[in-house]
Design a protein around this motif. Structure first.
Motif, PDB file in Angstrom:
ATOM      1  N   PRO A 102       0.828  -1.220   0.000  1.00 14.16           N
ATOM      2  CA  PRO A 102       0.000   0.000   0.000  1.00 14.16           C
ATOM      3  C   PRO A 102       0.855   1.260   0.000  1.00 14.16           C
ATOM      4  CG  PRO A 102       0.085  -0.889   2.211  1.00 14.16           C
ATOM      5  CD  PRO A 102       0.860  -1.856   1.335  1.00 14.16           C
ATOM      6  N   LEU A 103       1.613   1.443  -1.079  1.00  9.65           N
ATOM      7  CA  LEU A 103       2.463   2.618  -1.146  1.00  9.65           C
ATOM      8  C   LEU A 103       1.634   3.849  -1.457  1.00  9.65           C
ATOM      9  CD1 LEU A 103       5.437   1.080  -3.135  1.00  9.65           C
ATOM     10  CD2 LEU A 103       5.359   1.615  -0.709  1.00  9.65           C
TER      11      LEU A 103
ATOM     12  N   PHE B 293      -9.114   6.358   8.622  1.00  8.34           N
ATOM     13  CA  PHE B 293      -8.933   7.153   9.844  1.00  8.34           C
ATOM     14  C   PHE B 293      -7.574   7.844   9.776  1.00  8.34           C
ATOM     15  CE2 PHE B 293     -12.515   4.869  11.252  1.00  8.34           C
ATOM     16  CZ  PHE B 293     -12.286   3.520  11.014  1.00  8.34           C
ATOM     17  N   ILE B 294      -7.529   9.074  10.253  1.00  3.66           N
ATOM     18  CA  ILE B 294      -6.256   9.783  10.319  1.00  3.66           C
ATOM     19  C   ILE B 294      -5.598   9.439  11.653  1.00  3.66           C
ATOM     20  CG2 ILE B 294      -5.174  12.045  10.484  1.00  3.66           C
ATOM     21  CD1 ILE B 294      -7.118  13.087   8.460  1.00  3.66           C
ATOM     22  N   THR B 295      -4.363   8.990  11.607  1.00  7.16           N
ATOM     23  CA  THR B 295      -3.641   8.577  12.806  1.00  7.16           C
ATOM     24  C   THR B 295      -2.279   9.265  12.806  1.00  7.16           C
ATOM     25  OG1 THR B 295      -2.466   6.697  11.837  1.00  7.16           O
ATOM     26  CG2 THR B 295      -4.745   6.330  12.504  1.00  7.16           C
TER      27      THR B 295
ATOM     28  N   LEU C  64      -1.301  10.258   7.946  1.00  5.83           N
ATOM     29  CA  LEU C  64      -1.975  11.549   7.806  1.00  5.83           C
ATOM     30  C   LEU C  64      -3.133  11.440   6.817  1.00  5.83           C
ATOM     31  CD1 LEU C  64      -1.995  14.470   8.692  1.00  5.83           C
ATOM     32  CD2 LEU C  64      -0.379  14.993   6.867  1.00  5.83           C
ATOM     33  N   THR C  65      -2.958  10.582   5.827  1.00 10.00           N
ATOM     34  CA  THR C  65      -4.087  10.211   4.975  1.00 10.00           C
ATOM     35  C   THR C  65      -4.254   8.699   5.086  1.00 10.00           C
ATOM     36  OG1 THR C  65      -2.605  10.051   3.086  1.00 10.00           O
ATOM     37  CG2 THR C  65      -3.819  12.099   3.336  1.00 10.00           C
ATOM     38  N   PRO C  66      -5.488   8.222   5.102  1.00 11.79           N
ATOM     39  CA  PRO C  66      -5.683   6.773   5.212  1.00 11.79           C
ATOM     40  C   PRO C  66      -5.014   6.051   4.047  1.00 11.79           C
ATOM     41  CG  PRO C  66      -7.744   7.938   5.613  1.00 11.79           C
ATOM     42  CD  PRO C  66      -6.768   8.961   5.119  1.00 11.79           C
ATOM     43  N   PRO C  67      -4.493   4.862   4.268  1.00 11.73           N
ATOM     44  CA  PRO C  67      -3.866   4.102   3.186  1.00 11.73           C
ATOM     45  C   PRO C  67      -4.846   3.897   2.041  1.00 11.73           C
ATOM     46  CG  PRO C  67      -3.534   3.025   5.300  1.00 11.73           C
ATOM     47  CD  PRO C  67      -4.502   4.123   5.531  1.00 11.73           C
TER      48      PRO C  67
ATOM     49  N   LEU D 225       1.570  -0.887   6.874  1.00 10.90           N
ATOM     50  CA  LEU D 225       2.907  -0.342   6.688  1.00 10.90           C
ATOM     51  C   LEU D 225       2.983   1.178   6.894  1.00 10.90           C
ATOM     52  CD1 LEU D 225       4.108  -2.358   3.556  1.00 10.90           C
ATOM     53  CD2 LEU D 225       4.631  -2.795   5.968  1.00 10.90           C
ATOM     54  N   PRO D 226       3.013   1.698   8.118  1.00 12.23           N
ATOM     55  CA  PRO D 226       3.152   0.874   9.321  1.00 12.23           C
ATOM     56  C   PRO D 226       1.807   0.504   9.923  1.00 12.23           C
ATOM     57  CG  PRO D 226       3.434   3.175   9.877  1.00 12.23           C
ATOM     58  CD  PRO D 226       3.200   3.135   8.391  1.00 12.23           C
TER      59      PRO D 226
END
Lengths: 337, 186
Positions: free
Chosen positions: A18-19, B123-125, B129-132, B168-169
């Motif tokens: 998921p890059l 969700f922003i964590t 900063l942007t969801p995967p 990731l992560p």
């Protein structure tokens, strides 16, 4: 192409990892000093006074004349908006802010009011901040807090110049299916709305562990001390910018949910809970700020939604954050002449 | 001296247990289709799956199709694709390698990766900063205890999947269940 770049190309093309292929999120054109000048003008005492006044207005008001709609919803006889609408008109008159009214008489009479602060360099682009002013019972949190925050912005923002037009809107009958917001989206050209902020319940906070009920599939904090930002994929980048803005200014605590598309999926319908709905369906970039009133203490839409249950400091933090968001997205220029 | 009611009940239960053993054994000894080393199956299924992490929730319920190769009625190679809707809409791609019990009653277990591709709740964590936005992958095990075949048809019901993945992560938990799968030998 270097070997490192070709490896990244292959892996990202395969989609195995998921890059992140999008541009990094930044706060382009962020004016820290200008934004701080705006947020510093927000006064806690004024907001608290307005919440109490709005609450008293609702408690003293007569219920809306809802006809057959009342039959379907037993709560509706406790819904009011007339006295608060008059209070808003008087306040806008005191502030010397001309306003526009949108009216609909059937099936239930409703009136939206909004004020425009014209932009200096890009006046055709609009940053809209909205709050619904109808309420069940006294509606201290839902939504006297949102209306009080909007009134404070109406007091402070005219002292500044912005690149884009700032529109402050008081929507009617959100509690009967977002009727006021829907009317707005039907009567106003939405193409130049850069972003919309919906304020709906901003004043409830509790810091104990477990004070925020768990919600399956939503990893929000266990303590009810955050402002929920509800966004969708159309406004994901702006939601990330709001997060960056808050990390920079440290005004409040946020938790952001980005719903897929317009949020209309079986497991995400819980996010379709306020005046953001007609804007999301119209593909307008919109975020909703809320303290999750449905989940914290279950005071929403009951007689227990009273000013004494609110946290004034949290409400002020959220109002300042909203002001900072407006200052950034509308592009604060300088103090008004 | 009369026999006690307790010993009579015990005799009844022994008879019932013996009957069950005979029936299951008969199922296992049921005539098989022609003994081929490699058999191919095409299948369709109804399923549900969710992948949960701090950065996103993906998945839902839906259905799809698949293909399966069984070598000597024992080793399995499976590939399936599904469309799921719930927390957004996703396409799932699953690969599995495993084993099954030969016979009419053919419970199986397989392991392998799964990919969920599409939109879900993000969700922003602090780490995101942007969801995967890329595919959500996991690796796990599927158990299929309720699996039967007769002639050229195979039936699987309630086969749960449990896997682990990463954004990731950050780690992710993947859960799923094949509610019903019907496969036909080619």
């Amino acid at each position: 192409m270097t070997s490192a770049v070709s490896w990244r190309f292959i892996v990202s093309t395969l989609g195995v990892l998921p890059l992140a292929c999008s541009d990094p999120v930044t706060l382009d054109g962020f004016d820290a000093s200008g934004t701080s000048r705006v947020t510093e003008q927000i006064e806690s005492a004024r907001i608290e006074h307005d919440v109490n006044q709005l609450y008293s207005s609702h408690r003293a008001d007569r219920p809306i004349d809802c006809g057959s709609i009342c039959d379907a919803n037993p709560l509706v006889p406790s819904l009011s908006h007339d006295a608060t609408r008059q209070l808003l008109r008087e306040r806008l008159q005191l502030l010397r802010l001309p306003w526009t009214e949108q009216q609909l008489d059937q099936p239930v009479g409703l009136v939206n009011l909004y004020v425009d602060l014209p932009g200096a360099t890009e006046p055709e682009e609009v940053v809209l901040v909205a709050a619904h002013y109808d309420a069940y019972f006294g509606g201290a949190d839902d939504n006297s807090t949102g209306v009080a925050a909007l009134l404070e912005l109406a007091r402070v923002l005219p002292s500044f110049r912005f690149a884009r037009t700032v529109r402050l809107a008081f929507f009617d009958l959100e509690e009967l299916g977002c009727r006021g917001a829907t009317l707005y989206t039907q009567r106003v050209a939405l193409e130049r709305h850069r972003i919309v902020f919906v304020l709906d319940s901003l004043g409830s906070r509790h810091t104990g562990a477990g004070s925020q009920p768990a919600e399956f599939g939503v990893p929000w904090p266990s303590s009810a001390d955050f402002l929920l930002v509800q966004a969708n994929s159309a406004v994901a980048r702006q939601a990330a910018q709001l997060e960056l803005l808050n990390r920079t200014l440290r005004l409040t605590r946020l938790f952001t949910i980005v719903a897929p598309a317009d949020g209309a999926y079986p497991l995400t319908t819980g996010l379709l809970n306020g005046d953001q709905i007609p804007f999301w369906l119209a593909h307008v970039p919109t975020v909703n700020f809320s303290d999750t009133p449905c989940c914290r203490e279950h005071r929403m839409h009951t007689e227990r939604d009273v000013p004494e249950a609110l946290d004034p400091a949290f409400l002020t933090e959220n109002t300042r954050f909203t002001a900072a968001a407006v200052a950034y997205f509308a592009g604060v220029l300088a103090d008004a002449p | 001296m009369r026999r006690s009611s307790g010993s009579r009940r015990a005799r009844v239960w022994r008879q019932r247990l013996l009957t069950l053993v005979v029936v299951v054994g008969a199922l296992g000894a049921a005539p098989q289709a022609s003994a081929k080393e490699l058999r191919w199956f095409a299948s369709s299924h109804a399923a549900a799956a969710l992948q949960l992490s701090e950065a996103r929730t993906l998945g839902g319920a839906g259905g799809g199709i698949g293909a399966q190769a069984a070598w000597r009625e024992f080793a399995l190679l499976r590939l399936s694709t599904s469309f799921l809707m719930g927390s957004g809409a996703v396409h799932e791609l699953a690969l599995g390698i495993g084993v099954q019990r030969p016979g009419a009653y053919c419970p199986a277990v397989w392991i392998g990766p799964r990919l969920l591709m599409g939109k879900g709740m993000g969700f922003i964590t602090p780490d995101h900063l942007t969801p995967p936005s890329g595919p959500a992958w996991s690796f796990g095990v599927t158990l299929a205890p309720l699996r039967f075949q007769r002639a050229n048809t195979q039936l699987t019901a309630i086969a749960p999947y449990l896997g682990l993945g990463s954004d990731l992560p950050g780690s992710a938990l993947a859960v799923g269940v094949t509610l019903l799968e019907v496969a036909t030998a080619l």
